[in-house]
Design an enzyme around this catalytic site. Sequence first.
Site, PDB file in Angstrom:
ATOM      1  CG  HIS A   1      -5.891  -0.932   2.356  1.00  0.00           C
ATOM      2  ND1 HIS A   1      -4.402  -1.011   2.179  1.00  0.00           N
ATOM      3  CD2 HIS A   1      -6.288   0.296   3.118  1.00  0.00           C
ATOM      4  CE1 HIS A   1      -3.978   0.095   2.823  1.00  0.00           C
ATOM      5  NE2 HIS A   1      -4.886   1.070   3.356  1.00  0.00           N
TER       6      HIS A   1
ATOM      7  CG  HIS B   1      -3.971  -0.208  -2.111  1.00  0.00           C
ATOM      8  ND1 HIS B   1      -2.952  -1.161  -2.466  1.00  0.00           N
ATOM      9  CD2 HIS B   1      -4.025  -0.195  -0.883  1.00  0.00           C
ATOM     10  CE1 HIS B   1      -2.754  -1.775  -1.351  1.00  0.00           C
ATOM     11  NE2 HIS B   1      -3.094  -1.420  -0.542  1.00  0.00           N
TER      12      HIS B   1
ATOM     13  CD  GLN C   1      -0.547  -8.778   0.472  1.00  0.00           C
ATOM     14  OE1 GLN C   1      -0.204  -7.522   0.181  1.00  0.00           O
ATOM     15  NE2 GLN C   1      -1.580  -8.813   1.649  1.00  0.00           N
TER      16      GLN C   1
ATOM     17  CG  ASP D   1      -2.120  -5.497  -1.942  1.00  0.00           C
ATOM     18  OD1 ASP D   1      -3.502  -5.316  -1.578  1.00  0.00           O
ATOM     19  OD2 ASP D   1      -1.173  -5.101  -1.409  1.00  0.00           O
TER      20      ASP D   1
ATOM     21  CE  LYS E   1     -10.237  -7.299  10.223  1.00  0.00           C
ATOM     22  NZ  LYS E   1      -9.205  -8.084  10.090  1.00  0.00           N
TER      23      LYS E   1
ATOM     24  CB  CYS F   1      -1.057   0.070   1.049  1.00  0.00           C
ATOM     25  SG  CYS F   1      -0.429  -0.788   2.830  1.00  0.00           S
TER      26      CYS F   1
ATOM     27  NE  ARG G   1       2.252  -9.112   5.269  1.00  0.00           N
ATOM     28  CZ  ARG G   1       1.321  -8.821   5.241  1.00  0.00           C
ATOM     29  NH1 ARG G   1       0.274  -9.764   5.827  1.00  0.00           N
ATOM     30  NH2 ARG G   1       0.730  -7.900   4.263  1.00  0.00           N
TER      31      ARG G   1
END
Length: 661
Positions: free
Chosen positions: A534, A408, A404, A406, A488, A357, A386
Amino acid sequence: MSSQQPRITLAGSEHVVEAGTTAGAALGPEPGVIAARVNGELRDLDCQVADGDVVEPVDIASDDGRYILRHSAAHVMAQAVQELFPQAKLGIGPPVENGFYYDFDVEVPFTPEDLKAIEARMRQIVKQGQRFSRRVVTDEQARSELAAEPYKLELISLKGHASGSQQFESGESVEVGSGDGTELTIYDNLDPASGELCWKDLCRGPHLPTTRAIPAFKLMRTGGAYWRGSEKNPQLQRIYGTAWETRDKQDEYVKMLSEAEKRDHRKLGAELDLFSFPTEIGSGLPVFHPKGGIIRRVMEDYSRRRHEEAGYEFVNTPHVTKEDLFITSGHLEWYKDGMFPPMELDGVTYYNKPMNCPMHILIYAARGRSYRELPLRLFEFGTVYRYEKSGVVHGLTRARGFTQDDSHIFCTPDQLQDELASLLAFVVGLLRDFGLTEFEAELSTRPDKYVGELEEWAVAEAALKHALDSSGLPYVIAEGDGAFYAPKIDVHVRDAIGRRWQLSTLQVDLQEPGRFGIEYQAADGSRQRPYMIHRALFGSIERFFGILVEHYAGAFPPWLAPVQAVGIPISDAHVPYLEKVAASLREQGIRVEVDASDDRMQKKIRTAQRQKVPFMLIAGDDDVAAGAVSFRFRDGSQKNGVPVADAIAEIVTAVRDRVQV
């Protein structure tokens, strides 16, 4: 009966009860009721009710009831362990999803024979019907009574949090006292005949009335676990068990576990030659083999196409970045313990990115933005890193390096509600395309400790709720379970054997746009701050891959299968004929092989079935003469004398339409 006697509410109606009445007496003898909710809090049936209390029954077959059942079973197991192994020191023993565990400090790890002995002793305790009895103690009393239990003493020293629980580094939590954090409670297991103490433990509770109320339990396995989830602490021995409201429910669960073991993606990944975890690379860092690479490419290509159709723009960002970026975003403050160690290059500190992000925000901030460009939907297959603790790394479903899907989305406040609704519909639609059909959602709202303005939280939560209401998905509201910076939605799916997996997350970010100072020019010429959403749809490609392997037990539908068809000649003379058939299939985009090995035909069929190939095309003299094939399916059924053109059309249609074969 005096009007001064207490009045309580049961099932919506007010009742007058005797002074000193317990929750159990107020509820009456109802089958299956093992505890109560008093003014919304779980309590033992023998707790005293007061004037004005609202008392609700807790059935053993409910989520709360199973929680209490499993917590009580954990106590019985710990009692059995200490009776059989007097030197064992107690760690923690919470209920978990589908079961319970307890940690023990012992000199020698438990053996399978030990588990049998412990379970046998547990059955004796259950049959005895020992009574669970709660009492409040001071810190000094607790330390005196549990002086021989060093781990319990540590928990006592940590007491004082408002929740009455301690959060471990592993993410586990254990209740140590009452909800107000001002007192400790001990539960005694009392002999039903004499009332003498049999065993005791530091615990918040509640518990079943007696051990006899445990209908079915089974010890499953042992393993190692670091105290409080930290590798710096001693390693304890953990015993896992399961407990259910009926023997039939437990048998169903054990049967499901047996099926899950057969579907384990780590086992199937090796058998089907899809991926591996070379020790030379490191724990939690997978490599994909050619067949696994095909499936992954098909997954990603299909996802890219769907995102293009939905108006997403594709971006790419690097794997490492300077430390300052994560200071600005807050990740270094919030997630440093979960990040790989930093690298020093030319006097500058770099980190492997744990999130995409911040870099997507920099893409937004690279130039001025107008309201006419919004919503701006950025999408990336972005690999992140991670440093998960070794105890939680689990194949593809919990890795240290993963990619991911991912996204945004930057939008105006007026666009937020509709954007979330369409986004949730897109998420569910794409997951359905991969063969998942059972969905549940969870809306996590503002926690007690939060940042930002209440008005912003209200807008974000209302928009998320609107999205869920518009979707028609069943959902629950998890009050206070949002991150401290944003509410979320989590989307959960159930796989082919009923297991629940958390996949997609939609989060309205109230903080990052402000931390980076991003803006857009509104229609009136003013500078405004965009809202940021997100969204990770699969969660990660690796994790979703592992879930699909287990959902399909490795037998992927034709459109995802690495090899969609295999030609099997009855003899070497029929290989050229099948090679021509294969060439025609390849022209249609079908992934096909011809087994020209020295194996006999029946072994070739068994090989194709073990590799879970959807279609087998068998050819002998008669087939060659007729321009046909014998069409064999993965389930063993077969059609003979199928014209080649028809066989090709059937395979192409199944792949194109994503048929579940």
